[in-house]
Scaffold this motif. Structure first.
Motif, PDB file in Angstrom:
ATOM      1  N   ALA A 182       0.840  -1.192   0.000  1.00  0.00           N
ATOM      2  CA  ALA A 182       0.000   0.000   0.000  1.00  0.00           C
ATOM      3  C   ALA A 182       0.876   1.244   0.000  1.00  0.00           C
ATOM      4  N   ALA A 183       0.305   2.362  -0.465  1.00  0.00           N
ATOM      5  CA  ALA A 183       1.002   3.644  -0.512  1.00  0.00           C
ATOM      6  C   ALA A 183       0.086   4.716   0.062  1.00  0.00           C
ATOM      7  N   PRO A 184       0.637   5.820   0.593  1.00  0.00           N
ATOM      8  CA  PRO A 184      -0.226   6.910   1.066  1.00  0.00           C
ATOM      9  C   PRO A 184      -1.106   7.425  -0.067  1.00  0.00           C
ATOM     10  N   MET A 185      -2.334   7.764   0.246  1.00  0.00           N
ATOM     11  CA  MET A 185      -3.262   8.235  -0.776  1.00  0.00           C
ATOM     12  C   MET A 185      -2.801   9.577  -1.316  1.00  0.00           C
ATOM     13  N   ALA A 186      -2.544   9.628  -2.617  1.00  0.00           N
ATOM     14  CA  ALA A 186      -2.077  10.865  -3.240  1.00  0.00           C
ATOM     15  C   ALA A 186      -3.195  11.898  -3.269  1.00  0.00           C
ATOM     16  N   GLY A 187      -2.848  13.169  -3.332  1.00  0.00           N
ATOM     17  CA  GLY A 187      -3.843  14.232  -3.350  1.00  0.00           C
ATOM     18  C   GLY A 187      -3.844  15.017  -4.642  1.00  0.00           C
ATOM     19  N   HIS A 188      -2.765  15.737  -4.919  1.00  0.00           N
ATOM     20  CA  HIS A 188      -2.703  16.630  -6.063  1.00  0.00           C
ATOM     21  C   HIS A 188      -2.832  15.865  -7.376  1.00  0.00           C
ATOM     22  N   GLY A 189      -3.717  16.321  -8.250  1.00  0.00           N
ATOM     23  CA  GLY A 189      -3.879  15.734  -9.575  1.00  0.00           C
ATOM     24  C   GLY A 189      -4.946  14.668  -9.663  1.00  0.00           C
ATOM     25  N   ARG A 190      -5.521  14.228  -8.545  1.00  0.00           N
ATOM     26  CA  ARG A 190      -6.489  13.136  -8.590  1.00  0.00           C
ATOM     27  C   ARG A 190      -7.757  13.525  -9.334  1.00  0.00           C
ATOM     28  N   GLN A 191      -8.228  14.742  -9.104  1.00  0.00           N
ATOM     29  CA  GLN A 191      -9.450  15.172  -9.779  1.00  0.00           C
ATOM     30  C   GLN A 191      -9.251  15.261 -11.291  1.00  0.00           C
ATOM     31  N   GLN A 192      -8.067  15.667 -11.707  1.00  0.00           N
ATOM     32  CA  GLN A 192      -7.789  15.731 -13.150  1.00  0.00           C
ATOM     33  C   GLN A 192      -7.782  14.333 -13.757  1.00  0.00           C
ATOM     34  N   MET A 193      -7.146  13.377 -13.047  1.00  0.00           N
ATOM     35  CA  MET A 193      -7.149  12.001 -13.548  1.00  0.00           C
ATOM     36  C   MET A 193      -8.562  11.443 -13.618  1.00  0.00           C
TER      37      MET A 193
END
Length: 701
Positions: free
Chosen positions: A228-239
């Motif tokens: 598992a990895a920490p949940m990313a924040g920046h860019g998720r909405q764009q993806m």
């Protein structure tokens, strides 16, 4: 542990219990039913010796507890035999012999499968590579917050991370536990060892902590499901926006989600799948975003949606924001790590400088796996198509090609496959390879600089005269220092240090120091000589800071044919051991004559016999002798044979240097074979002119 961010660590922390129910170590939850710890912790939990190598059987049950989730419930776990890596003293996992008498710097990992579901409230720990030098915390085996310690990473020394303890004390029982980076809310490694100094031996606490970092864990355990990895924040909405356009309709989303779940070995949402769950699955797993890109690309290809190529390129671009440190899928990374274990002709720091010439500073690297892991985070410079990661692998392949290694072709094939997935034309790869080919091949055609010392001891062996040559492989070979009056060993070392500083200063860290001695003086402990108290360099340990080897000035025309034969047979021959039973000259000669192709001899006999046997080895044409100046028991011979496992002849000086350095780093372990280890290394390369009076003596490399 008052920080709120530590809650994730507590929910993943596991205590490992011994046969009597006491805590013997720690572990971390890495999957719904998987627990990661050290192999020596499992051995302790089962009442076995620390360095036991046999895989625990199905009947060997390890008792576990999750103290911060359900402290009263005892869990059971069994070792997954495909993910058992016992401690071993050498890099190759193919030879899992006992590490008795040596310190196990490799392996020491185990994965346990739980016999029942983890308690409610337990959470899988997120992982990230250690690379920012941030302070980390660790818990003792019981998980008690009163025994929390804090440490600061000092260096990465493959395969371990070295940390300085800045608060708290280390005791037995920290092993196997996670190192937690509060700033990034992730595990960056698991504790594997401590160094107890003599002054702290009574209390048991330590100043230095060692951990196995994430790259080493993933390299050692290719069967381990992606962490598992920490949940990313920046860019998720764009993806998310682009995914909704690329995958219209629930059927496309379900198909991609099921395929991605299979790749990441996670449970599929099936009918409940949507773009948000698909993206959450990807960003919550190590290398999940590159896997998602692969899944979407394959789905679009199956659907024949050529018109979506532009949107897919947008998705790739935004993905670099969401997952800035990863461009390879888990399988591509595993394939690369497997290939890099066979590569021995590239210098990691030099590779970083070649690939990133524009960088202001370079992070410390300890091996090619470490280099490639770091380079994933770098985008191509403006105007270039090849990312630094692929540039590095192309350079490694060319370096291997220059030495005739077959792994070069596999590396080229790997680059072609990854470039195709990243949308890089193969023509661009070929053009880059051809542009750098002359430079890389020329670099590897030249040997590194050498400082060659013709040492002439007086009869008692405490004062010396000498001459020093510098040879750098590009035509320079000249005498740079002559000492005709008698001086002490400290003054000899000062002369060498001066030559390194003034004559080869640009490559001083890479220079090989060669002492040319008559056979009678081969037992001189030149690798332990030092200069202390120098204002410029501080303590200068000659045999630790660089490779140091002995060479003989006593070769004769009669022994040359034997030397040539043994040298040519080095790639296929096996080491010969001359032990206490061979102290008779007749027996030693018979052994040497019975193995005319043996190019490496392990000498293991009492000191009073060593000089005579060394002379016999020279007369028999043996090019390389490894011996311990003091210990001569059966275990010493065994440890020296294990040291040679998987080591190419050209790498012997560096291998011996590392063993000496490890012995120095562990001064309280008086049995470490690196103490007083010596190497006679007469390879087929250049010698100072007075030592090569005739053309037959190989005056050129």
């Amino acid at each position: 542990m008052s920080s709120q961010s530590d809650a994730a660590l507590r929910r993943a922390f596991v205590s490992v219990l011994g046969p009597d129910g006491s805590c013997v170590g720690a572990a971390v939850l890495v999957g719904d039913s998987l627990v990661l710890t050290c192999a020596h912790v499992v051995n302790s939990a089962l009442g076995r010796g620390y360095f036991e190598t046999a895989t625990p059987g199905p009947g060997d049950v390890v008792r576990l507890r999750m103290p911060h989730v359900d402290p009263d419930r005892e869990l059971s776990g069994r070792v997954d035999h495909t993910m058992w890596r016992p401690p071993r003293p050498y890099a190759s996992a193919e030879h899992q012999a006992s590490a008795a008498g040596t310190f196990p710097y490799f392996g020491d990992l185990a994965v346990l499968r739980l016999g029942e579901p983890a308690p409610d409230g337990a959470e899988v720990a997120p992982f990230l590579p250690e690379g920012d030098g941030q302070e980390v915390t660790a818990l003792w085996a019981s998980g008690n917050t009163a025994t929390t310690l804090r440490a600061l990473p000092r260096a990465v020394a493959e395969p371990w991370i070295v940390l300085d303890v800045v608060a708290g004390s280390v005791y037995a029982g920290y092993s196997g536990g996670p190192l937690w980076d509060r700033g990034r809310e992730a595990v960056v490694g698991i504790v594997v060892a401590t160094h107890l100094t003599a002054g702290r031996a009574v209390s048991g606490s330590a100043e230095t902590l060692y951990a196995i970092g994430l790259p080493a864990i993933e390299a050692e355990l290719p069967e381990l499901p992606p962490l598992a990895a920490p949940m990313a924040g920046h860019g998720r909405q764009q993806m998310l926006q682009i995914l909704e356009q690329l995958l219209p309709g629930s059927q496309s989303v379900r198909a991609c989600e099921e395929r991605l779940s299979g790749k990441l070995r996670r449970e599929s949402e099936r009918e409940a799948a949507d773009c948000h769950r698909l993206l959450t699955l990807a960003v919550g797993v190590r290398r999940g975003v590159p896997e998602l890109l692969d899944v979407v690309r394959e789905h679009l290809a199956d659907r024949g949606a050529q018109e979506d190529n532009a949107r897919y390129s947008e998705l790739v671009s935004v993905a670099r924001t969401v997952s800035s440190r990863e461009i390879l899928t888990a399988q591509q990374r595993r394939d690369l790590v497997g290939l890099l274990t066979h590569c021995h002709n590239s210098d990691p720091p030099e590779l970083m400088r070649s690939v990133l010439p524009y960088a202001d500073s370079y992070p410390p690297v300890s091996g090619l796996v470490d280099v490639t892991d770091l380079l994933e985070a770098y985008d191509p410079p403006a105007g270039q198509r090849m990312p630094p990661l692929l540039q590095a692998v192309v350079r490694i392949a060319l370096a291997e090609l220059s030495e005739g290694s077959p792994v070069a072709e596999d590396l080229d094939a790997w680059v072609a496959r990854v470039a195709r997935r990243l949308g890089i034309p193969l023509a661009a790869v070929e053009q880059f390879r051809e542009d750098i080919r002359p430079k890389v091949l020329d670099l590897h055609a030249l040997a590194g600089p050498r400082v060659q010392v013709e040492l002439l001891p007086l009869s008692h062996g405490h004062r010396f005269t000498y001459q020093i040559w510098v040879w750098n492989g590009d035509g320079r070979h000249e005498v740079v220092a002559v000492q005709d009056s008698e001086v002490s060993s400290e003054q000899v070392v000062e002369g060498i240090r001066t030559v390194l500083r003034n004559e080869v200063h640009e490559y001083a860290d890479q220079a090989l120091v060669e002492f040319f001695l008559a056979p009678a003086w081969l037992r001189l402990e030149v690798d332990t000589w030092q200069v202390t108290g120098n204002e410029d360099d501080g303590d200068f340990f000659l045999g630790i800071s660089r490779p140091v080897v002995l060479r003989s000035s006593g070769r004769t025309r009669e022994t040359y044919a034997r030397w040539k034969r043994r040298t040519e047979a080095l790639p296929s021959s096996h080491p010969l051991v001359l032990d206490q039973r061979c102290t008779s000259s007749i027996v030693a000669q018979a052994q040497l004559e019975a193995t005319p192709d043996a190019g490496v001899v392990i000498l293991c006999c009492e000191q009073q016999h060593q000089s005579r046997l060394l002379r016999q080895c020279l007369q028999a044409g043996v090019p390389t002798v490894l011996w311990h100046r003091q210990n001569h028991d059966t275990d010493t011979a065994k440890r020296l044979l294990e040291l040679l496992q998987g080591v190419q002849h050209a790498d012997l000086p560096e291998t011996v240097r590392l063993e000496r350095a490890r012995a120095l780093a562990d001064p309280d372990c008086l049995t470490h074979h690196g103490h007083r280890l010596s190497l006679l290394y007469d390879g087929p390369d250049h010698r100072p002119p007075p030592l090569a009076p005739d053309a037959w003596a190989l005056t050129q490399p």
